[in-house]
Design an enzyme around this catalytic site. Structure first.
Site, PDB file in Angstrom:
ATOM      1  CD  GLU A  49      -2.713   1.204   2.462  1.00 38.60           C
ATOM      2  OE1 GLU A  49      -3.820   1.931   2.529  1.00 38.60           O
ATOM      3  OE2 GLU A  49      -2.536   0.216   3.416  1.00 38.60           O
ATOM      4  CE  LYS A 134      -8.069   2.376   2.876  1.00 34.16           C
ATOM      5  NZ  LYS A 134      -6.895   2.508   3.756  1.00 34.16           N
ATOM      6  CB  CYS A 168      -5.451  -0.836   3.916  1.00 35.15           C
ATOM      7  SG  CYS A 168      -5.124  -0.724   5.864  1.00 35.15           S
TER       8      CYS A 168
END
Length: 351
Positions: A49, A134, A168
């Site tokens: 990430e 994200k 994540c």
């Protein structure tokens, strides 16, 4: 000759530390590590990430009034997609003949105030085939990143791989995971940060990052009957020193529970790893045919689903604060500000 295209795929999960907030040096490191993985036969190479140019770990240990210098450095070293850095990554994937996945800090070309936590996937021909932002910046990440969207929230075919990716905390978002599975995902990428300080109170303990990563990965693999390649970004001494300034309490918060990478099978069990904390590369071979028998028993998007009862709607448009129109009907998704081309000048339509 089997009718189904369900190949075996050699994968590599790269757990490495970027050169802290140094884009060019980190790109050099990406090239070196990707070449090392390819030399071991990897067809898919996955980095963690926000690898370019690093995860904003200071958000978890420093008050906002003490983060300005680090944030400025992050913005200056972030990338625009597409841009020269994505061109370089594309050439790397093509040269090595690998599928390359990497987390980046993406800057809005029109604003120095907006960054996204994004993940990019390049195919073996060097084409950018998946560009994800994200969905929700988690907790203190909102000081750095804007919320993303569902654009490219879909698996990439890649000759039978059906490769999807979540970043994540998205791997705890049930609807995001189902969206990928319902589009035929067979192999899943999950990326994670180098640290996640959660509670400074001694009596509260702390967030066990490596165990949380394992739980999320095992859940998605087991529920979806897919393979999961988990790659985390490692934490090195340079990053710790730059953020903590030698403060022992902050150092402990950043290092108490290290991150982890692993490769999991469709039963949720590990094929490689976990690699906890340290830098390294995990290798595994996945056989996508294993999905067939597993799904005979429990297929949450097929025979074990009730599409007549449950339905999911997903808006995959990529929002923009400004849309230009040269006439014709006003679209339903018109932005608050619309610029209308009047021929000789630009006028603002407030209607």
């Amino acid at each position: 000759m089997p009718r189904l295209n369900l190949p075996r795929v050699s994968v590599a999960a790269v757990q490495a530390a970027p050169v802290f907030l140094d884009l060019e040096a980190t790109l050099d490191k990406v090239e070196s590590l990707a070449a090392e993985a390819a030399s071991h036969g990897a067809e898919l190479v996955v980095f963690g990430e926000a690898f370019l140019p690093g995860f904003p770990i200071w958000g978890g240990v420093l008050p906002p009034v003490e983060q300005h210098e680090l944030h400025e450095r992050l913005v200056e070293e972030s990338i625009v997609v597409p841009g020269p850095e994505t061109d370089r990554l594309a050439r790397l994937a093509e040269r090595l003949a690998v599928v390359l996945s990497i987390g980046v800090n993406e800057r809005n070309e029109a604003s120095l105030g907006q960054l996204w936590n994004s993940n990019l996937i390049f195919d073996r021909a060097g084409q950018l085939v998946n560009h994800r932002r994200k969905l929700v910046a988690t907790w203190y990440e909102r000081l750095t990143w804007s919320h993303g969207d569902a654009h490219d929230l879909a698996p990439v075919p890649l000759d039978g791989w059906q490769l999807g990716a979540l970043i994540c905390g998205e791997n705890t978002n049930t609807l995001a995971r189902f969206t990928l599975l319902a589009q035929g995902e067979r192999m899943h990428i999950a990326t994670y940060p180098p640290a996640w300080p959660f509670d400074a109170r001694a009596e509260a303990g702390d967030y066990d990052l490596s165990e949380s990563i394992r739980l999320r990965g095992a859940a998605h693999s087991f529920e979806g009957k897919v393979f999961t390649v988990i790659a985390a970004t490692a934490l090195d001494e340079a990053a710790i020193a730059a953020v903590t300034g030698g403060d022992a309490r902050l150092e402990k918060m950043l290092t108490a529970h290290p991150t982890a990478s692993m490769v999991l099978g469709p039963d949720g069990q590990a094929l490689a790893g976990p690699l906890i904390g340290a830098e390294g590369i995990l290798y595994a071979e996945v056989d996508l045919r294993r999905e067939i028998v597993a799904k005979q028993a429990h297929d949450i998007v097929g025979t074990y689903n009730r599409a007549d009862i449950f339905q999911l709607s997903v808006d995959t448009r990529r929002p923009t604060p400004l849309r230009r129109h040269s006439g014709g009907p006003v679209p339903d998704n018109a932005a608050p500000l619309r610029l209308i081309d009047t021929g000789s000048e630009i006028g603002t339509d407030r209607g």
